[in-house]
Write a protein that holds these residues in place. Structure first.
Motif, PDB file in Angstrom:
ATOM      1  N   ARG A  74      59.275  54.004  17.694  1.00  0.00           N
ATOM      2  CA  ARG A  74      59.259  55.645  17.802  1.00  0.00           C
ATOM      3  C   ARG A  74      59.785  56.310  16.434  1.00  0.00           C
ATOM      4  O   ARG A  74      59.436  57.304  16.518  1.00  0.00           O
ATOM      5  CB  ARG A  74      60.673  55.623  18.753  1.00  0.00           C
ATOM      6  CG  ARG A  74      60.058  55.061  20.303  1.00  0.00           C
ATOM      7  CD  ARG A  74      61.135  55.434  21.196  1.00  0.00           C
ATOM      8  NE  ARG A  74      61.596  56.734  21.362  1.00  0.00           N
ATOM      9  CZ  ARG A  74      62.512  57.156  22.401  1.00  0.00           C
ATOM     10  NH1 ARG A  74      63.359  56.341  22.990  1.00  0.00           N
ATOM     11  NH2 ARG A  74      62.514  58.455  22.818  1.00  0.00           N
ATOM     12  N   LEU A 130      63.063  63.401  17.474  1.00  0.00           N
ATOM     13  CA  LEU A 130      63.902  62.345  17.281  1.00  0.00           C
ATOM     14  C   LEU A 130      65.363  62.687  17.698  1.00  0.00           C
ATOM     15  O   LEU A 130      66.262  61.978  18.577  1.00  0.00           O
ATOM     16  CB  LEU A 130      63.778  61.503  16.468  1.00  0.00           C
ATOM     17  CG  LEU A 130      62.148  60.829  16.243  1.00  0.00           C
ATOM     18  CD1 LEU A 130      62.184  60.150  14.841  1.00  0.00           C
ATOM     19  CD2 LEU A 130      61.837  59.947  17.651  1.00  0.00           C
ATOM     20  N   GLU A 142      65.866  63.803  21.499  1.00  0.00           N
ATOM     21  CA  GLU A 142      65.758  62.662  22.088  1.00  0.00           C
ATOM     22  C   GLU A 142      67.110  61.776  22.156  1.00  0.00           C
ATOM     23  O   GLU A 142      67.584  61.148  23.118  1.00  0.00           O
ATOM     24  CB  GLU A 142      64.521  61.649  22.039  1.00  0.00           C
ATOM     25  CG  GLU A 142      63.425  62.313  22.158  1.00  0.00           C
ATOM     26  CD  GLU A 142      62.068  61.347  21.797  1.00  0.00           C
ATOM     27  OE1 GLU A 142      62.208  60.129  21.382  1.00  0.00           O
ATOM     28  OE2 GLU A 142      60.937  61.843  21.947  1.00  0.00           O
TER      29      GLU A 142
END
Length: 951
Positions: free
Chosen positions: A922, A904, A907
């Motif tokens: 997410r 994460l 990203e």
């Protein structure tokens, strides 16, 4: 020394003052001192005459009064008193009546001190806190008033009698230089001045009459008041130095009464009062015929008496209190005769009530002291004849006393349970009665130790029984006062002072086992138990095992503790009865539904020490009363408070109602993945305990069947989680009272020093009452060392499992083979742990379900493909020796969360946003890529180290 007030008359009228200014004084060497009396009543003018008075002090108490008269007339001429002066009267007096208190401002006293060399005497009289002076009042010799020393006093007066007139004649015929002689001095036993005072007054009057106290003055020196007074070091040293020959010479012809011994414990040889006593006795011993001495000491102080008589080695006449006539030595006719004689001596006429009272008391054996019986009759007679309106008050008072006499034993027998304790006390009272019968028959009594040990858990009624026992012993006239004096062994106390305070009563030492290690205190306790065995009944209370250790510390304990009374823990039915009695006394109504709630709480297994037995019931009742009052205060009834409303106890008032979790422990157990056989077996055992609980609730005698378990299986198979849920189930379903979970291992049970393991294990079991103890990797206790720490821990665990079989559930956990070896090492395990639960390894599908459950509890979802990825990893790990089952899955999930966090972060960086700006889906979704192989060592070895690895 002797003091006079000399009244003179002159045939002329004198002015006042009749002496010239500056108040003269006249000394005739060191034998006589004269000074005018300036008191208001010392000067009186009449018709052609004037009366005035002089004060005289003579050093020789046998001074010739004719010589004193001549010296007075010579002094009047020297002071130029006008007219023909003659002596009208010479009266005996005292120092303080003549000269007042000796202070620095009293010039007359200082002149006397210098003239007669009486510095020590004046210093003694200055100590008003402990020295008093009184003139001896003459008393008729033909009749002696009854007093507590009548018998000894009568014997001494008889000894004085035949020689009385002869001695007086010799004294009057003898020259002033005749040496005095005192055949004996006196020692009185008993410190109560109201008892010995009348006898002392009569004795001093007789001594003055026969000439042994020619000054007719008595000085009382109370050394016990010196003990309690304010110490002044400089003056104390001077006062001590005044206890010398000069003081005794100044006291010649007086009676000296010395009071000492209230605070003498036999070891007060360095104390200031004792130093004064010994200095004074030594000085008196050098002049044994100068001062008639009377020493007053406590009754029974034989050692002190011997010290005094050894120091002042003269003949001593001992005056003791009369022995009260006792019923054991007399029949009814003799008792009546003694009472009638006493009544006639006091001017009272015997009546029929006297005979009836004697018959009644002899019949019920409720007295042994004839004096006490006489006082009872006298009070009744005088009330009837002089204050008849108080007759009903006297009868009511007697009725109350008799009712209380019966009620103490009745209240004991009315206590819930304690059958054996009541029987023991009944047997003791029977022995007391039989000893009285033996005495009445003229046979020797058979004494026995009445000291006791009360053994049992807290709240089993030990203190209440001790209080009632004290009342019973008073009412049975075994003890004089029957108070209950309570001391705690946990707080060190002065043993000697405590026994003095407890004379005539019962001394309860609670938690007496706390005296372990205090050998001097224990030795002092044992000595006092023997010394005061006829005056103090000692009760030692505490846990049975701890008290046994205390008794082993000194062999003298067992021979002095006559009875060991065991106080069993109350059953659930007895606790319910106690609750109902409390409610009855408080006038509370307990409907059936409330009673069922109380029964449910009381029938639960296990109570902590502070919640045990009657103490727990009392707390439960008091809390219920509090909740009822709070409920009524918050919700005022529309019709107002009525007696019915105020006295009604509802089910919700009893016990705390904890907030129920979203799911019960049983529901959580059912939701656990797999473990079908385990759930079925555990459910069966819990169902048995529930059935037993229901039988107890219904009043059926149903024993508490222990639920000790052995959980066997590989790591990660759910043993700890199931054990924790079992504790909650037993709590929620009313089988255990607490339901806490105590997880421990070898390090929590084994101490690092010899003798420390057993107390450590016992302490854990005491804390865990009403709860579950979970011993993980229990096989670690089996270290194979005979007599080692592990073996000691195992032995203590088995012992505690038996002693607390209704209070604690113990669950052993570990590998199957190792647990079997542990149980084989001690045969005690087999009979106490009869349920073994085998936890099988999880299958792959079950472990995938475990992963879903763990993730869901933490708020995560698993993306498509995760199951396949995790199944691959599990198939690779399952079957290997160090595989950790659910523990491997938990570690796998934790690694996945770490991997997700890194993913994460990458990203978010690529999208130029913060991680917190990503969507909730997410943030809470785990994808297959997050799950990687972590290795069995890492998965099964617990927490990993944090830090940097070397390159």
């Amino acid at each position: 020394m002797k003091f006079y007030k000399v009244t003179c008359i002159t045939d002329v009228e004198l002015g006042r003052p009749w002496f010239y200014s500056d108040r003269p004084s006249r000394a005739f060497g060191n034998r006589l001192f004269l000074i005018p009396d300036d008191a208001s009543d010392a000067f009186k003018r009449g018709d052609d005459e004037t009366r005035f008075r002089l004060l005289a002090a003579v050093s020789d108490p046998r001074h010739d009064l004719a010589d004193l008269e001549a010296c007075v007339l010579e002094t009047c001429r020297e002071w130029e008193v006008r007219g023909a002066v003659r002596v009208y009267a010479i009266e005996n007096s005292t120092y303080r009546e003549c000269f007042g208190e000796f202070t620095t401002a009293n010039r007359d006293a200082r002149k006397l001190s210098q003239a007669l060399g009486a510095h020590e005497f004046c210093a003694l009289l200055q100590e008003v806190r402990c020295v008093s002076e009184e003139a001896i009042a003459p008393m008729p010799c033909d009749r002696t008033e009854p007093n507590r020393y009548s018998q000894c006093l009568a014997e001494e007066l008889k000894r004085m009698g035949p020689a009385r007139h002869e001695e007086t004649g010799k004294r009057e015929a003898a020259a002033p230089s005749t040496q005095p002689f005192l055949p004996a001095h006196y020692l009185i036993e008993g410190m109560n001045v109201h008892e010995y005072g009348p006898a002392l007054d009569r004795l001093l009057s007789a001594l003055a009459e026969v000439g042994r106290v020619p000054s007719a003055c008595a000085l009382t020196f109370d050394l016990d008041r010196v003990h309690g007074g304010e110490r002044r070091h400089n003056s104390d040293e001077y006062f001590l130095s005044c206890m010398n020959d000069a003081l005794v010479e100044s006291l010649e012809g007086m009676a000296l009464v010395i009071r000492y011994g209230t605070f003498d414990e036999g070891d007060a040889f360095a104390g200031y009062p004792y130093q004064l006593l010994t200095r004074l006795l030594d000085a008196l011993a050098r002049h044994p015929h100068a001062v008639q001495t009377v020493v007053v000491i406590p009754q029974g102080a034989d050692a002190l008496k011997q010290r005094i008589q050894s120091r002042f080695a003269v003949p001593w006449v001992e005056l003791r209190r009369d022995a009260a006539p006792i019923a054991q030595d007399m029949d009814a006719a003799e008792v009546r005769a003694a009472l009638e004689m006493r009544a006639r001596d006091e001017g009272l006429a015997p009546d029929d009530q006297m005979a009836a009272l004697v018959d009644e008391r002899l019949a019920d054996r409720t007295f042994s002291d004839v004096r006490t019986l006489y006082e009872e009759w006298r009070r009744d007679k005088l009330t009837r004849e002089q204050f008849p309106s108080y007759g009903p008050v006297v009868k009511q008072s007697l009725a109350r006393r008799q009712a209380k006499s019966a009620s103490a034993l009745e209240r004991l027998n009315a206590l819930v349970g304690l059958k054996d304790v009541k029987q023991h006390i009944a047997d003791i009272l029977a022995r007391v009665r039989m000893n009285r019968e033996l005495a009445l028959a003229g046979l020797p009594a058979r004494p026995f130790s009445m000291h006791m040990a009360f053994l049992g858990e807290p709240g089993t009624g030990k203190t209440e029984v001790a209080r009632l026992y004290a009342d019973i012993l008073r009412e049975q006239r075994v003890l004089r006062e029957g108070r209950l004096v309570v001391r705690s062994g946990a707080s060190l106390f002065n043993v000697d002072e405590t026994f003095k305070a407890a004379r005539g009563s019962v001394l309860l030492i609670d938690e007496a086992y706390s005296l372990l290690g205090y050998d001097d205190t224990v030795a002092s306790l044992i000595a006092n138990m023997e010394n005061y065995r006829d005056e103090v009944v000692v009760i030692l209370a505490g846990y049975e095992a701890d008290m046994e250790r205390l008794f082993r510390t000194n062999p003298g304990f067992r021979s002095r503790v006559g009875f060991h009374l065991h106080f069993p823990s109350y059953s659930a039915a007895e606790k319910l009865e106690i609750f109902q009695l409390m409610a009855q006394r408080a006038r509370l109504t307990v409907p059936p539904e409330t009673l069922a709630r109380v029964r449910d709480l009381l029938a639960r297994g296990g109570k902590r020490d502070d919640e045990g037995n009657a103490r727990f019931v009392r707390k439960l009742f008091e809390d219920a009363c509090g909740r009822q009052q709070t409920r009524l205060a918050r919700n005022t009834p529309a019709e107002g408070y009525t007696e019915e409303t105020l006295s009604l106890l509802l089910p919700d008032d009893v016990g705390t109602v904890a907030a129920r979790p979203a799911k019960s422990a049983r529901e959580e157990l059912d939701e656990l993945i797999g473990l079908g056989p385990v759930k079925e077996l555990v459910a069966g055992r819990i169902a048995l305990m529930q059935a037993q609980k229901a039988r107890r609730d219904a009043g059926i005698d149903a024993p508490f069947i222990p639920l000790h378990l052995a959980f066997k299986g590989n790591p990660g198979t759910g043993k700890t989680e199931v054990a924790r849920l079992i504790g909650r189930i037993l709590k929620e379903e009313g089988i255990l009272s607490v339901g806490d979970f105590y997880e421990c291992g070898r390090q929590d049970l084994v101490a690092g020093f010899v003798g420390g393991t057993a107390p450590k294990v016992e302490a854990l079991f005491q804390r865990a009452k009403g709860s579950v103890i979970f011993i993980d990797e229990a096989y670690a206790l089996n270290d194979g060392q005979h007599g080692g720490y592990g073996e000691e821990a195992i032995t203590t665990i088995i012992d505690q499992m038996e002693k607390l079989r209704e209070d604690v559930v113990v669950i052993f956990a570990g590998y199957t083979q190792e647990i079997d070896e542990l149980f084989a090492a001690n045969p005690g395990f087999a009979s106490r742990v009869r349920t073994h639960v085998e936890f099988p390894d999880y299958g792959v599908d079950e472990l995938v379900s475990v992963l879903h459950l763990m993730a869901r509890k933490q708020g995560f979802t698993l993306a498509q493909g995760v199951d396949e990825r995790v199944r691959e990893l599990l198939e690779r790990a399952v079957g290997q020796p160090s595989f950790g089952n659910a523990r491997f899955v938990r570690n796998l999930l934790e690694e996945a969360l770490i991997a997700q966090a890194g993913r994460l972060a990458a990203e978010a960086t690529g999208a130029c946003v913060a991680v917190g700006d990503l969507s909730a889906d997410r943030l809470t979704t785990l994808v297959p890529e997050d799950f990687t192989w972590i290795g069995l060592d890492q998965a099964s070895s617990g927490p990993r180290p944090i830090g940097f690895l070397a390159a």
